[in-house]
Design an enzyme around this catalytic site. Structure first.
Site, short mmCIF file in Angstrom:
data_model
loop_
_atom_site.label_atom_id
_atom_site.label_comp_id
_atom_site.label_asym_id
_atom_site.label_seq_id
_atom_site.Cartn_x
_atom_site.Cartn_y
_atom_site.Cartn_z
N GLU A 86 -61.72 -4.85 3.54
CA GLU A 86 -62.84 -5.80 3.45
C GLU A 86 -63.62 -5.67 2.16
OE1 GLU A 86 -64.75 -5.47 7.40
OE2 GLU A 86 -63.27 -6.99 7.94
N LYS A 95 -70.58 -7.64 -4.14
CA LYS A 95 -70.32 -6.22 -4.42
C LYS A 95 -70.37 -6.01 -5.93
CE LYS A 95 -66.56 -2.85 -4.35
NZ LYS A 95 -65.18 -2.54 -3.97
N GLY A 102 -48.85 -12.56 9.12
CA GLY A 102 -50.03 -13.40 8.85
C GLY A 102 -51.31 -12.59 8.74
P1 FAD Z 1 -51.24 -6.55 8.20
O1 FAD Z 1 -52.67 -6.90 8.20
O2 FAD Z 1 -50.83 -5.37 9.02
O3 FAD Z 1 -50.45 -7.82 8.68
C1 FAD Z 1 -49.12 -7.74 9.14
C2 FAD Z 1 -48.74 -9.04 9.78
O4 FAD Z 1 -47.37 -8.99 10.13
C3 FAD Z 1 -49.51 -9.34 11.07
O5 FAD Z 1 -49.80 -10.72 11.13
C4 FAD Z 1 -48.52 -8.98 12.15
O6 FAD Z 1 -48.75 -9.68 13.35
C5 FAD Z 1 -47.23 -9.40 11.48
N1 FAD Z 1 -46.03 -8.78 12.05
C6 FAD Z 1 -45.65 -7.47 11.97
N2 FAD Z 1 -44.49 -7.29 12.65
C7 FAD Z 1 -44.14 -8.52 13.13
C8 FAD Z 1 -43.06 -8.99 13.92
N3 FAD Z 1 -42.08 -8.19 14.38
N4 FAD Z 1 -43.03 -10.29 14.25
C9 FAD Z 1 -43.99 -11.15 13.83
N5 FAD Z 1 -45.05 -10.75 13.08
C10 FAD Z 1 -45.10 -9.46 12.75
N6 FAD Z 1 -57.58 -3.17 0.76
C11 FAD Z 1 -58.55 -3.59 -0.08
O7 FAD Z 1 -58.27 -4.33 -1.02
N7 FAD Z 1 -59.84 -3.20 0.12
C12 FAD Z 1 -60.19 -2.32 1.10
O8 FAD Z 1 -61.37 -2.03 1.25
C13 FAD Z 1 -59.18 -1.81 1.93
N8 FAD Z 1 -59.46 -0.92 2.92
C14 FAD Z 1 -58.43 -0.42 3.68
C15 FAD Z 1 -58.69 0.59 4.61
C16 FAD Z 1 -57.65 1.15 5.33
C17 FAD Z 1 -57.94 2.27 6.28
C18 FAD Z 1 -56.34 0.65 5.19
C19 FAD Z 1 -55.21 1.22 5.99
C20 FAD Z 1 -56.08 -0.37 4.30
C21 FAD Z 1 -57.11 -0.90 3.53
N9 FAD Z 1 -56.86 -1.89 2.58
C22 FAD Z 1 -57.86 -2.30 1.74
C23 FAD Z 1 -55.56 -2.54 2.51
C24 FAD Z 1 -55.66 -3.89 3.23
O9 FAD Z 1 -56.07 -3.68 4.56
C25 FAD Z 1 -54.34 -4.63 3.19
O10 FAD Z 1 -53.88 -4.72 1.87
C26 FAD Z 1 -54.47 -6.03 3.72
O11 FAD Z 1 -55.14 -6.06 4.94
C27 FAD Z 1 -53.11 -6.69 3.85
O12 FAD Z 1 -52.41 -6.20 4.96
P2 FAD Z 1 -51.03 -6.91 5.32
O13 FAD Z 1 -51.28 -8.36 5.46
O14 FAD Z 1 -50.03 -6.45 4.34
O15 FAD Z 1 -50.67 -6.25 6.72
#
Ligand code: FAD
Length: 498
Positions: free
Chosen positions: A54, A83, A18
């Site tokens: 962000e 932006k 999430g």
């Molecule tokens: P996450 O935010 O990590 O979410 C993972 C989810 O899975 C969480 O809810 C967690 O609780 C859940 N989860 C994991 N394991 C389990 C489990 N075993 N059981 C239940 N739940 C579980 N993107 C941009 O477009 N612009 C930016 O400026 C940008 N800056 C960034 C800077 C950095 C340093 C990094 C690393 C990334 C950046 N990104 C950026 C990428 C962006 O952060 C991600 O694309 C976005 O936040 C999506 O992340 P996600 O939802 O895939 O993963």
């Protein structure tokens, strides 16, 4: 001929995770197909999200139009700002800056892009900076913003990622998504087909599904750990593999651009929101260590720290397949390049749209899987090239990091683009590529490539005619920008609904 389906029709969709990815998937699927599907999302409060991400690019607007999201409401709830581009500081060389802005620069002739006319003007001493001919760039530089008729101002947002996930959660729940809190302890698979049957939580509860979307972030619990899909590691081109993030109080008006400041072994970001600033350092552990990166960051931020600095590790690259069997990975679980051009949230949205276009309501077909993976691969490789460009075309040779970046062997596709621009000033956007000519030109010029020649069409204009042509464009832009309000004031008024 009978259709080949690997599974039965898909009705039950389980989204694992999430973060931004999970909730964007939930919002997109529930708004478009929610009445036909049973959608559940599992997230773990204990694990939490990556907590960054962000800065966005204008394509997020398409996603919001699809969801019919009200912009004022979205901006007020996520404390967003506008932006207009990214300010690249110290990238071409120390103390040399440029802006990669949204929008277009000048006007093109059908045979030749505006850069050819600008190039001729520059040779003749009658052209200003390339950025003088781009509305968004000049508005950004002067900290001004307003919506203009006919989408005359091309923009994106800076937003609070945590608030965005909550905003999309409320949205998705209205369209029937059920949220389940808990930690996934086991993924149950069909031993014959290899498909996922259910996710078992540490509470013992089991969630069965027909299609599973892996949004578990860098853990890649389903696509990597369960389905065994390998990862293409691109760290030989993209050196950064670590980041440290720190939020601070705002001490000045929010500027309408992201700041990216190159450092000795990486770069520092500054993302201004309404209520705070997101800061961070992205760096390569091969060239520096966490302590030095943190010291550099802390020395460069102003404003009281609101969070404890947090180190994040990643491997730049992508999954070899983002859809395998009945599992589709979206978000960090599918891969991550690095944050420099804010492309990750864009790729989430592209994954969602592709999935909606190929939604397997009658059962999963291998042809759909292949098409999905091929499109995803094509898309990310062009973005990868664009990102490498920022590092490899530079006059910096002051540290091992920059020396190695400047001399690395490039993907042939990127080498060709650089050679073409350097020799002729020509740039061609390939079909379905994210970054258009304007972006490639701004960054190639900004990083220090000046083409050796320009198209002959530009030579057909005499000096007087060319000066008039260029002056008209920059004059119109200057007059428009002078009438825009300050970005800070505009955001305050817009979000208060006045
Ligand atoms: P996450 O935010 O990590 O979410 C993972 C989810 O899975 C969480 O809810 C967690 O609780 C859940 N989860 C994991 N394991 C389990 C489990 N075993 N059981 C239940 N739940 C579980 N993107 C941009 O477009 N612009 C930016 O400026 C940008 N800056 C960034 C800077 C950095 C340093 C990094 C690393 C990334 C950046 N990104 C950026 C990428 C962006 O952060 C991600 O694309 C976005 O936040 C999506 O992340 P996600 O939802 O895939 O993963």
């Amino acid at each position: 001929m009978e259709q080949q389906r690997l599974t039965k029709p898909v009705r039950r969709v389980v989204i694992a995770g999430g973060g931004t990815a999970g909730w964007m998937v939930a919002a997109g699927l529930s708004k478009s197909l929610g009445r036909l599907l049973d959608i559940k999302l599992i997230e773990s409060d204990e694990i939490g999200t990556v907590g960054v991400g962000e800065a966005t690019i204008p394509t997020l607007m398409n996603f919001h139009h699809l969801l019919e999201i009200n912009e004022q409401e979205f901006m007020a709830e996520t404390m967003a700002t506008f932006k207009l581009g990214i300010s690249f500081e110290n990238w071409r060389d120390v103390n040399e800056d440029y802006i990669h802005s949204f929008g277009t620069t000048g006007t093109d002739h059908w045979t030749a892009g505006f850069q050819h006319f600008w190039h001729k003007g520059r040779e003749r001493g009658i052209a200003g900076d390339y950025g003088d001919y781009c509305l968004e760039l000049k508005a950004g530089l002067q900290n001004r913003f307003a919506h203009l008729p006919n989408n005359g101002m091309n923009y994106a947002y800076h937003m609070d990622a945590g608030r965005y996930a909550k905003f999309l959660r409320r949205f998705s729940e209205r369209f029937g998504v059920q949220r389940v809190e808990g930690k996934i302890a086991e993924v149950r698979k069909n031993l014959v087909s290899g498909d996922i049957i259910a996710l078992r939580l540490d509470s013992g509860a089991e969630l069965e599904g027909d299609l599973f979307i892996d949004c578990t972030g860098f853990r890649a619990l389903l696509i990597g750990q369960t389905m065994g899909v390998d990862y293409d590691d691109w760290s030989h081109w993209l050196f950064n593999d670590s980041a440290v993030a720190l939020q601070t109080k705002s001490v000045r008006d929010a500027v309408p651009y992201t700041r990216s400041i190159a450092r000795d072994a990486g770069w520092q970001w500054q993302i201004p929101l309404q209520h705070r600033v997101g800061n961070g350092m992205v760096y390569s552990s091969r060239y520096t260590d966490d302590e030095s990166a943190l010291r550099t960051l802390q020395a460069a931020v102003d404003g009281e720290a609101l969070t404890t600095p947090r180190v994040i590790r990643f491997t730049p690259g992508q999954r070899k397949q983002t859809w395998k069997g009945n599992c589709v990975a979206i978000g960090l679980a599918s891969g991550f390049l690095e944050p420099i051009e804010s492309t990750s949230i864009h790729l989430i949205q592209r994954g969602i749209i592709r999935l909606m276009q190929m939604f397997p309501q009658d059962g999963i077909s291998q042809a759909d899987i292949d098409e999905y993976n091929q499109q995803a691969d094509y898309e990310i490789k062009h973005i990868r090239d664009f990102i490498i460009l920022h590092y490899t075309v530079t006059n910096r040779r002051d540290t091992p990091y920059w020396r190695d970046a400047a001399t690395m062997k490039l993907p042939p596709s990127l080498q060709h683009r650089i050679d073409l621009f350097r020799d002729t000033g020509r740039v061609f956007r390939v079909p379905n590529e994210l970054f258009a000519e304007n972006s490639w030109i701004q960054v190639m010029l900004g990083q220090g490539i000046l083409p050796a020649s320009h198209h002959q069409t530009a030579d057909l204009m005499g000096d007087k005619e060319l000066a008039h042509f260029l002056g008209n464009i920059s004059g119109t832009i200057d007059r428009t920008v002078a009438q825009l309000p300050s970005h800070q004031k505009y955001v305050e008024q817009y979000c208060s609904g006045t």
